[in-house]
Design a protein around this motif. Structure first.
Motif, PDB file in Angstrom:
ATOM      1  N   ALA A   1       0.848  -1.182   0.000  1.00  0.00           N
ATOM      2  CA  ALA A   1       0.000   0.000   0.000  1.00  0.00           C
ATOM      3  C   ALA A   1       0.890   1.241   0.000  1.00  0.00           C
ATOM      4  CB  ALA A   1      -0.891  -0.008   1.234  1.00  0.00           C
ATOM      5  N   ASP A   2       0.383   2.311  -0.563  1.00  0.00           N
ATOM      6  CA  ASP A   2       1.162   3.549  -0.621  1.00  0.00           C
ATOM      7  C   ASP A   2       1.537   4.041   0.773  1.00  0.00           C
ATOM      8  OD1 ASP A   2      -0.610   4.967  -3.480  1.00  0.00           O
ATOM      9  OD2 ASP A   2       1.080   3.584  -3.369  1.00  0.00           O
ATOM     10  N   SER A   3       0.678   3.764   1.763  1.00  0.00           N
ATOM     11  CA  SER A   3       0.900   4.278   3.114  1.00  0.00           C
ATOM     12  C   SER A   3       2.139   3.672   3.776  1.00  0.00           C
ATOM     13  CB  SER A   3      -0.334   4.013   3.983  1.00  0.00           C
ATOM     14  OG  SER A   3      -0.627   2.632   4.023  1.00  0.00           O
ATOM     15  N   VAL A   4       2.602   2.519   3.285  1.00  0.00           N
ATOM     16  CA  VAL A   4       3.746   1.863   3.921  1.00  0.00           C
ATOM     17  C   VAL A   4       4.901   1.611   2.951  1.00  0.00           C
ATOM     18  CG1 VAL A   4       2.216   0.751   5.577  1.00  0.00           C
ATOM     19  CG2 VAL A   4       2.924  -0.504   3.528  1.00  0.00           C
ATOM     20  N   LYS A   5       4.710   1.931   1.699  1.00  0.00           N
ATOM     21  CA  LYS A   5       5.741   1.672   0.693  1.00  0.00           C
ATOM     22  C   LYS A   5       7.018   2.423   1.048  1.00  0.00           C
ATOM     23  CE  LYS A   5       3.995   1.133  -3.292  1.00  0.00           C
ATOM     24  NZ  LYS A   5       3.335   1.354  -4.599  1.00  0.00           N
ATOM     25  N   GLY A   6       8.124   1.703   1.005  1.00  0.00           N
ATOM     26  CA  GLY A   6       9.413   2.309   1.343  1.00  0.00           C
ATOM     27  C   GLY A   6       9.767   2.209   2.811  1.00  0.00           C
ATOM     28  N   ARG A   7       8.799   1.887   3.665  1.00  0.00           N
ATOM     29  CA  ARG A   7       9.059   1.748   5.103  1.00  0.00           C
ATOM     30  C   ARG A   7       8.889   0.314   5.576  1.00  0.00           C
ATOM     31  NH1 ARG A   7       5.869   4.108   8.727  1.00  0.00           N
ATOM     32  NH2 ARG A   7       3.992   4.081   7.397  1.00  0.00           N
ATOM     33  N   PHE A   8       7.928  -0.406   5.005  1.00  0.00           N
ATOM     34  CA  PHE A   8       7.629  -1.773   5.412  1.00  0.00           C
ATOM     35  C   PHE A   8       8.114  -2.736   4.341  1.00  0.00           C
ATOM     36  CE2 PHE A   8       3.646  -0.925   8.273  1.00  0.00           C
ATOM     37  CZ  PHE A   8       4.366   0.022   8.966  1.00  0.00           C
TER      38      PHE A   8
END
Length: 119
Positions: free
Chosen positions: A60-67
């Motif tokens: 999901a965009d909300s977690v992309k790059g962090r999760f």
């Protein structure tokens, strides 16, 4: 039947990291997809990440790059590495597996694990 056992939630400060795990012990089933969801109070359950056989993943965009979702297919275990956690990541996190038991394909859910991020 497929039992999913989650672990790894907790209380952390913003900016910290956590790793969640979701294990499917036992035999007699074939997992096709594994996914992570979360549900914050008063909000709908949100799909965060999908892992397919062969290692492809989507976020999901909300977690992309962090999760980051990962999967040990030999151990039927899935992980969610969560970095740079934010207050808005506070939720109950659920793992989900789509699996064949014999010829029947159905979805199974973990019990949920609470992640709380303090600002």
């Amino acid at each position: 039947q497929v039992q999913l056992v989650e672990a790894g939630g907790g209380l952390v400060q913003a900016g910290w990291s956590l790793r969640l795990s979701c294990a499917a012990p036992g035999t007699g089933f074939s997992i096709q997809f594994m996914r992570w969801y979360r549900q914050a109070p008063g909000k709908q359950r949100e799909l965060l990440a999908v892992s397919t056989i062969g290692g492809s993943a989507d976020y999901a965009d909300s977690v992309k790059g962090r999760f980051t979702i990962s999967r040990d297919e030999a151990q039927n275990t899935m992980y969610l590495q969560m970095n740079s956690l934010k207050f808005e990541d506070t939720a109950v996190y659920y793992c989900n597996a789509l699996a064949f038991v014999s010829t029947t394909l159905r979805a199974y859910w973990g019990q949920g694990t609470q992640v709380t991020v303090s600002s």
